[in-house]
Design a protein around this motif. Structure first.
Motif, PDB file in Angstrom:
ATOM      1  N   ILE A   7      45.351  48.711 -85.572  1.00  0.00           N
ATOM      2  CA  ILE A   7      45.159  49.698 -85.271  1.00  0.00           C
ATOM      3  C   ILE A   7      44.687  49.681 -87.229  1.00  0.00           C
ATOM      4  O   ILE A   7      43.159  50.267 -87.169  1.00  0.00           O
ATOM      5  CB  ILE A   7      46.221  50.930 -85.033  1.00  0.00           C
ATOM      6  CG1 ILE A   7      45.520  51.987 -85.218  1.00  0.00           C
ATOM      7  CG2 ILE A   7      47.628  50.767 -86.247  1.00  0.00           C
ATOM      8  CD1 ILE A   7      46.634  53.649 -84.977  1.00  0.00           C
ATOM      9  N   HIS A   8      45.404  49.096 -87.968  1.00  0.00           N
ATOM     10  CA  HIS A   8      44.776  49.060 -89.455  1.00  0.00           C
ATOM     11  C   HIS A   8      43.515  48.397 -89.223  1.00  0.00           C
ATOM     12  O   HIS A   8      42.087  49.095 -90.210  1.00  0.00           O
ATOM     13  CB  HIS A   8      45.619  48.572 -90.388  1.00  0.00           C
ATOM     14  CG  HIS A   8      46.946  49.550 -90.926  1.00  0.00           C
ATOM     15  ND1 HIS A   8      47.883  49.453 -89.520  1.00  0.00           N
ATOM     16  CD2 HIS A   8      47.163  50.468 -91.049  1.00  0.00           C
ATOM     17  CE1 HIS A   8      48.853  50.482 -90.229  1.00  0.00           C
ATOM     18  NE2 HIS A   8      48.074  51.228 -90.872  1.00  0.00           N
ATOM     19  N   ALA A   9      43.405  46.895 -88.546  1.00  0.00           N
ATOM     20  CA  ALA A   9      41.823  46.442 -88.418  1.00  0.00           C
ATOM     21  C   ALA A   9      40.775  47.569 -87.947  1.00  0.00           C
ATOM     22  O   ALA A   9      39.507  47.020 -88.775  1.00  0.00           O
ATOM     23  CB  ALA A   9      41.967  45.155 -87.975  1.00  0.00           C
ATOM     24  N   ALA A  10      41.299  48.411 -86.858  1.00  0.00           N
ATOM     25  CA  ALA A  10      40.626  48.758 -86.129  1.00  0.00           C
ATOM     26  C   ALA A  10      39.786  49.986 -87.024  1.00  0.00           C
ATOM     27  O   ALA A  10      38.973  50.642 -86.997  1.00  0.00           O
ATOM     28  CB  ALA A  10      40.570  49.768 -84.808  1.00  0.00           C
ATOM     29  N   MET A  11      41.210  50.724 -87.801  1.00  0.00           N
ATOM     30  CA  MET A  11      40.087  51.446 -88.155  1.00  0.00           C
ATOM     31  C   MET A  11      39.372  51.454 -89.805  1.00  0.00           C
ATOM     32  O   MET A  11      37.960  52.133 -89.572  1.00  0.00           O
ATOM     33  CB  MET A  11      41.297  52.262 -89.482  1.00  0.00           C
ATOM     34  CG  MET A  11      42.524  52.377 -88.478  1.00  0.00           C
ATOM     35  SD  MET A  11      43.836  52.839 -89.233  1.00  0.00           S
ATOM     36  CE  MET A  11      43.448  54.704 -90.442  1.00  0.00           C
ATOM     37  N   VAL A  12      39.045  49.815 -90.040  1.00  0.00           N
ATOM     38  CA  VAL A  12      37.890  49.839 -90.829  1.00  0.00           C
ATOM     39  C   VAL A  12      36.824  50.013 -90.068  1.00  0.00           C
ATOM     40  O   VAL A  12      34.867  50.591 -90.477  1.00  0.00           O
ATOM     41  CB  VAL A  12      37.762  48.211 -91.460  1.00  0.00           C
ATOM     42  CG1 VAL A  12      36.943  47.927 -91.925  1.00  0.00           C
ATOM     43  CG2 VAL A  12      39.333  48.031 -91.669  1.00  0.00           C
ATOM     44  N   PHE A  13      36.844  49.678 -88.758  1.00  0.00           N
ATOM     45  CA  PHE A  13      35.502  50.291 -87.903  1.00  0.00           C
ATOM     46  C   PHE A  13      35.283  51.372 -87.211  1.00  0.00           C
ATOM     47  O   PHE A  13      34.586  51.029 -86.868  1.00  0.00           O
ATOM     48  CB  PHE A  13      34.862  49.608 -86.989  1.00  0.00           C
ATOM     49  CG  PHE A  13      35.146  47.666 -87.543  1.00  0.00           C
ATOM     50  CD1 PHE A  13      33.836  46.768 -88.628  1.00  0.00           C
ATOM     51  CD2 PHE A  13      35.938  46.565 -87.799  1.00  0.00           C
ATOM     52  CE1 PHE A  13      34.001  46.053 -88.960  1.00  0.00           C
ATOM     53  CE2 PHE A  13      35.886  45.419 -88.907  1.00  0.00           C
ATOM     54  CZ  PHE A  13      35.091  45.284 -89.063  1.00  0.00           C
ATOM     55  N   ASN A  14      36.372  52.424 -87.398  1.00  0.00           N
ATOM     56  CA  ASN A  14      36.223  53.115 -86.851  1.00  0.00           C
ATOM     57  C   ASN A  14      35.061  54.372 -87.461  1.00  0.00           C
ATOM     58  O   ASN A  14      35.082  54.922 -88.790  1.00  0.00           O
ATOM     59  CB  ASN A  14      37.724  54.250 -86.803  1.00  0.00           C
ATOM     60  CG  ASN A  14      37.467  55.318 -85.941  1.00  0.00           C
ATOM     61  OD1 ASN A  14      36.937  55.709 -85.770  1.00  0.00           O
ATOM     62  ND2 ASN A  14      39.098  55.974 -86.168  1.00  0.00           N
ATOM     63  N   PRO A  28      31.759  53.796 -81.847  1.00  0.00           N
ATOM     64  CA  PRO A  28      33.229  54.491 -81.470  1.00  0.00           C
ATOM     65  C   PRO A  28      34.079  54.137 -79.987  1.00  0.00           C
ATOM     66  O   PRO A  28      35.175  54.740 -80.304  1.00  0.00           O
ATOM     67  CB  PRO A  28      32.085  55.627 -80.012  1.00  0.00           C
ATOM     68  CG  PRO A  28      31.278  54.385 -80.105  1.00  0.00           C
ATOM     69  CD  PRO A  28      30.766  53.780 -81.137  1.00  0.00           C
ATOM     70  N   ALA A  29      33.956  53.165 -80.225  1.00  0.00           N
ATOM     71  CA  ALA A  29      35.178  51.878 -79.166  1.00  0.00           C
ATOM     72  C   ALA A  29      36.325  52.228 -80.342  1.00  0.00           C
ATOM     73  O   ALA A  29      37.448  52.340 -79.866  1.00  0.00           O
ATOM     74  CB  ALA A  29      34.694  50.705 -78.555  1.00  0.00           C
ATOM     75  N   VAL A  33      40.042  53.457 -79.369  1.00  0.00           N
ATOM     76  CA  VAL A  33      41.346  51.793 -79.643  1.00  0.00           C
ATOM     77  C   VAL A  33      42.622  52.510 -80.884  1.00  0.00           C
ATOM     78  O   VAL A  33      43.531  52.083 -80.915  1.00  0.00           O
ATOM     79  CB  VAL A  33      41.249  50.274 -80.438  1.00  0.00           C
ATOM     80  CG1 VAL A  33      41.780  49.442 -81.014  1.00  0.00           C
ATOM     81  CG2 VAL A  33      39.896  49.623 -79.223  1.00  0.00           C
ATOM     82  N   VAL A  34      42.232  52.869 -81.760  1.00  0.00           N
ATOM     83  CA  VAL A  34      43.208  53.740 -82.569  1.00  0.00           C
ATOM     84  C   VAL A  34      43.216  54.833 -82.583  1.00  0.00           C
ATOM     85  O   VAL A  34      45.285  54.943 -82.764  1.00  0.00           O
ATOM     86  CB  VAL A  34      42.034  54.212 -84.352  1.00  0.00           C
ATOM     87  CG1 VAL A  34      42.745  55.138 -85.086  1.00  0.00           C
ATOM     88  CG2 VAL A  34      41.426  53.205 -85.481  1.00  0.00           C
ATOM     89  N   ASN A  35      43.384  56.064 -81.546  1.00  0.00           N
ATOM     90  CA  ASN A  35      43.572  56.877 -81.421  1.00  0.00           C
ATOM     91  C   ASN A  35      44.679  56.394 -79.989  1.00  0.00           C
ATOM     92  O   ASN A  35      45.291  57.256 -80.000  1.00  0.00           O
ATOM     93  CB  ASN A  35      42.813  57.962 -80.210  1.00  0.00           C
ATOM     94  CG  ASN A  35      41.588  58.628 -81.304  1.00  0.00           C
ATOM     95  OD1 ASN A  35      41.809  58.457 -82.895  1.00  0.00           O
ATOM     96  ND2 ASN A  35      40.608  58.737 -81.297  1.00  0.00           N
ATOM     97  N   LEU A  36      44.834  55.781 -79.501  1.00  0.00           N
ATOM     98  CA  LEU A  36      45.160  54.926 -78.916  1.00  0.00           C
ATOM     99  C   LEU A  36      46.460  54.261 -78.577  1.00  0.00           C
ATOM    100  O   LEU A  36      47.707  55.123 -78.283  1.00  0.00           O
ATOM    101  CB  LEU A  36      44.512  54.399 -77.062  1.00  0.00           C
ATOM    102  CG  LEU A  36      43.617  54.133 -76.022  1.00  0.00           C
ATOM    103  CD1 LEU A  36      43.175  53.282 -75.923  1.00  0.00           C
ATOM    104  CD2 LEU A  36      43.891  55.198 -74.887  1.00  0.00           C
ATOM    105  N   ILE A  37      46.456  53.377 -80.177  1.00  0.00           N
ATOM    106  CA  ILE A  37      47.256  52.917 -80.370  1.00  0.00           C
ATOM    107  C   ILE A  37      48.241  54.002 -81.553  1.00  0.00           C
ATOM    108  O   ILE A  37      49.204  53.894 -80.924  1.00  0.00           O
ATOM    109  CB  ILE A  37      46.855  51.718 -81.390  1.00  0.00           C
ATOM    110  CG1 ILE A  37      46.205  50.883 -80.293  1.00  0.00           C
ATOM    111  CG2 ILE A  37      48.132  51.503 -81.666  1.00  0.00           C
ATOM    112  CD1 ILE A  37      45.699  49.529 -80.980  1.00  0.00           C
TER     113      ILE A  37
END
Length: 122
Positions: A7-14, A28-29, A33-37
């Motif tokens: 989640i923290h890695a995905a937040m960089v690209f959110n 947007p993917a 991922v961030v929202n689901l986790i």
């Protein structure tokens, strides 16, 4: 709990939410991922914590239980606030990234404050 890294890695690209470190080339993917986790990770963490807290409460007398929780939760929380988080706030404020607030000071340790509150309420 390993999804914390994801989640923290995905937040960089959110691209739908700005974080301290962000890359606008994401998509947007990553937001999905961030929202689901985010939907279940911390509730499950607190559920598991509550389960094991109940077992510890049955195993030890109340005073020993509370002393143990203070040593394992409150001491690291306060120590990190005074050391690491104080340096982080100083850096973010001096770099003009974030002004000082209590919420910024507690920052990523918010769950320890909640855990201690729940244990005291228990």
């Amino acid at each position: 709990m390993a999804l914390g890294v994801v989640i923290h890695a995905a937040m960089v690209f959110n691209t739908s939410h700005h974080w301290i470190v962000s890359d606008p080339s994401g998509g947007p993917a990553f937001g999905v991922v961030v929202n689901l986790i985010h939907l279940y990770r911390m509730p499950v963490f607190f559920l598991v914590s509550g389960f094991f807290t109940g077992l510890l409460y049955l195993k030890y007398p109340a005073s020993e239980f509370l002393r143990s929780r203070v040593i394992r939760i409150l001491v690291p929380f306060v120590t990190t606030l005074i050391s690491v988080n104080a340096l982080l706030i100083w850096y973010l404020q001096s770099a003009g990234i974030r002004p000082f607030t209590i919420a910024n000071w507690v920052s990523h340790l918010w769950f320890l404050a909640f855990l201690m509150f729940y244990i005291l309420a228990f």
